[in-house]
Each structure stands twice: as structure tokens, then as C-alpha cells.
Scaffold this active site. Structure first.
Site, PDB file in Angstrom:
ATOM      1  N   SER A  59       0.857  -1.194   0.000  1.00 31.47           N
ATOM      2  CA  SER A  59       0.000   0.000   0.000  1.00 31.47           C
ATOM      3  C   SER A  59       0.887   1.236   0.000  1.00 31.47           C
ATOM      4  O   SER A  59       2.049   1.180   0.416  1.00 31.47           O
ATOM      5  CB  SER A  59      -0.871   0.021   1.258  1.00 31.47           C
ATOM      6  OG  SER A  59      -1.540   1.260   1.390  1.00 31.47           O
ATOM      7  N   TYR A 109      -1.905   0.332  10.820  1.00 31.27           N
ATOM      8  CA  TYR A 109      -2.092  -0.119   9.432  1.00 31.27           C
ATOM      9  C   TYR A 109      -0.834   0.190   8.625  1.00 31.27           C
ATOM     10  O   TYR A 109      -0.326  -0.666   7.886  1.00 31.27           O
ATOM     11  CB  TYR A 109      -3.325   0.542   8.791  1.00 31.27           C
ATOM     12  CG  TYR A 109      -3.531   0.106   7.352  1.00 31.27           C
ATOM     13  CD1 TYR A 109      -3.841  -1.217   7.049  1.00 31.27           C
ATOM     14  CD2 TYR A 109      -3.373   1.005   6.298  1.00 31.27           C
ATOM     15  CE1 TYR A 109      -4.002  -1.627   5.727  1.00 31.27           C
ATOM     16  CE2 TYR A 109      -3.534   0.598   4.979  1.00 31.27           C
ATOM     17  CZ  TYR A 109      -3.848  -0.720   4.694  1.00 31.27           C
ATOM     18  OH  TYR A 109      -3.999  -1.139   3.389  1.00 31.27           O
TER      19      TYR A 109
END
Ligand code: NDP
Ligand code: 8X3
Length: 252
Positions: free
Chosen positions: A139, A152
Site C-alpha cells: 500500500s 495499518y
């Protein structure tokens, strides 16, 4: 031509779903995983006719189950040519001082440890055959850290580091290891992050044109199609409106 096999984790929605369909369209036999059995059934119905398909229902956090299921694949399914480690999500978006321990466990256990458990079972066949492609879906959150992204972002930085580590360790075996790091992709991701708050989730993708899951699937197709001597090792892909994790040119 010998049929090739691709295993896509988290194929019940979003990027994994589109990637499984795209790889099937390229002629791969598909092993698709996820916790939602019904969605895997729907995926089987959406696949091009004649696709050989093996749905596997498990939670990537369940170490024993992952090892048992993937370690006991039948002869006609256990030679995996392409592994797409995609299963993952964000859970919550709180500052670290008020973060929820269950959310932290989920992100580390799914995004990091789940990826490792699956890889642990698939890699030995690749090293034995001295070929294979591993695609880890990271990501932009693995390249930058943004406010309230703390754990995250940590999990996706770990995915980035593990991807680099895999590339180094698997180098003697001719195995390609690829990190794809998307920015904002409109999937069920924000719905999960915001625990079913659809209004908040929808806002994430409003006012600009986000990436679609299919955009990522097409990148998977491109990297898988490169000749044997070429590996696109590390790819950051953003919507054109996005310049950095938190910088999006929204029109309203
Ligand atoms: P979705 O929520 O649409 O899909 C997530 C997939 O992961 C589902 O198939 C889900 O299956 C699976 N999954 C989640 N938890 C588990 C678990 N415990 N065990 C097994 N499977 C699990 O989101 P995306 O398609 O967007 O996300 C796919 C990947 O892309 C993730 O790794 C995410 O971090 C990454 N990503 C997403 C971006 C985005 O903006 N959307 C941007 C950058 C990266 P099921 O619920 O059936 O188990
Ligand atoms: C998902 C994209 O921007 O929420 O990894 O980190 S973002």
C-alpha cells in the site's frame, strides 16, 4: 501447453476478486481464498467457462488451518506458479493513544502474519521447481505514514520489508518477488476500516476518480506477462488525483 496455477488470497471482493478474474482470463487455473464461502461460489460463477477452480475457505490468521489446507493440496493443485498475497484490510483509524487492541491484532495478524503463513506453504514448491512469481499487495501506507494510520501503516511497511526480504532470499531460485503498492482504490476496504459506516466509507472516494480494483488487476496481468528475465520489483500506483497518502485533489 501445461496449465498454470495462480493462488489469490482475499478473492471474495475488491482487488483479489478482480485479480482472480483477470488471471483466469489469462488462462490460469485459480485457487481463490477468503472467509466468505458464498462469495467464492459467486466468483466461481463469474469465471470464464472452463476455468479450473479451487475455492478454499479459511481465515489467514488461523496458522494451523492455513498450513493444513495449503500443505495438503492435491497433486493437480500443488504446483503454484503465481501467488498473489492480497488478503488484508485496515481496522479502525484512531490515534495511537486511543487505538483498539483488537484492531491492532487484526491488522498485524492478517496483513503481516497471514501473508507469511500462506507464503510459508507455497514457497517450497517454487524453490524446488526454481520458478514462480510472488506478488505482495502492499500500500501507499507501506511507503508513507499518515495521521491515525499508525498500525495499518506499520503492517504495510512490514509487507514492504518482507517483500524485499523475500526477493533477496529467493534470488538464487529465479523466483520473481513483486510489491504492488496502491493508493486509494474503491473497494470494500473503507467499509471494513470504518466498521460498516457506509457514509464515512463512501466519502473516502468522493470528489475525484479513485482507482478501481480492475486497475490493480491489470497491473498484475502486466507483471505476470513480462519475459522471464524481467521483474517489476516495486510498483506504487495512485489515482491521478492523489499525490501522496493524504494529498488528494478533491473537486468538492
Ligand atoms: P476488500 O475489503 O474489498 O478485500 C479484502 C479481502 O481480504 C477480502 O477478500 C477478504 O475476504 C480478505 N480478508 C480480509 N481479512 C481476512 C482474513 N482474516 N482471512 C482471510 N481473508 C481475509 O479490500 P481491498 O480489495 O481493497 O484490499 C485488498 C488488499 O489491498 C489489502 O491487503 C489492502 O490492504 C490492500 N490495499 C487496498 C487499498 C484500497 O484503497 N482499497 C489501497 C492499498 C492497498 P473475507 O472477508 O471473505 O475473508
Ligand atoms: C489503503 C490505502 O490510503 O488508506 O492501503 O492507506 S490508504
Amino acid at each position: 501447453m501445461e496449465r498454470k496455477i495462480a493462488l489469490v488470497t482475499g478473492a471474495t471482493s475488491g482487488i483479489g476478486w478482480s485479480t482472480a478474474l483477470t488471471l483466469a482470463g489469462m488462462g490460469f487455473d485459480i485457487i481463490a481464498t477468503g472467509r466468505r464461502e458464498q462469495r467464492l461460489k459467486e466468483l466461481s460463477e463469474a469465471l470464464p467457462e472452463g476455468t479450473r477452480f479451487l475455492p478454499l475457505v479459511f481465515d489467514v490468521r488461523d496458522r494451523e488451518k492455513v498450513l493444513e489446507i495449503l500443505g495438503n493440496l492435491s497433486e493437480d493443485w500443488n504446483k503454484i506458479d503465481v501467488l498473489v498475497n492480497n488478503a488484508g484490510n485496515a481496522h479502525g483509524m484512531d490515534p495511537v493513544q486511543t487505538g483498539n487492541l483488537d484492531d491492532w491484532d487484526a491488522m498485524i495478524d492478517i496483513n503481516v502474519k497471514g501473508l507469511l503463513y500462506v507464503s510459508k506453504e507455497v514457497i517450497p514448491g517454487m524453490t524446488e521447481r526454481k520458478s514462480g512469481i510472488i506478488i505482495n499487495i502492499g500500500s501507499i501506507a507501506g511507503k508513507e505514514v499518515y495521521p491515525n494510520g499508525n498500525v495499518y501503516c506499520g503492517s504495510k511497511h512490514a509487507v514492504d520489508a518482507i517483500t524485499q526480504g523475500m526477493r533477496i532470499d529467493l534470488n538464487p531460485f529465479g523466483i520473481k518477488v513483486i510489491g504492488i503498492h496502491p493508493g486509494l482504490v474503491e473497494t470494500e476496504f473503507s467499509e471494513v476500516r470504518f466498521k460498516g459506516d457506509s457514509e464515512r466509507a463512501e466519502k473516502v472516494y468522493q470528489g475525484y476518480e479513485p482507482l478501481l480494483a480492475q486497475d490493480i488487476a491489470e497491473i498484475v496481468e502486466f507483471v505476470v506477462n513480462r519475459p522471464r528475465h524481467v521483474v517489476l520489483a516495486d510498483i506504487v500506483v495512485l489515482p491521478t488525483a492523489q499525490a501522496a497518502a493524504t494529498l488528494v485533489n478533491k473537486q468538492n
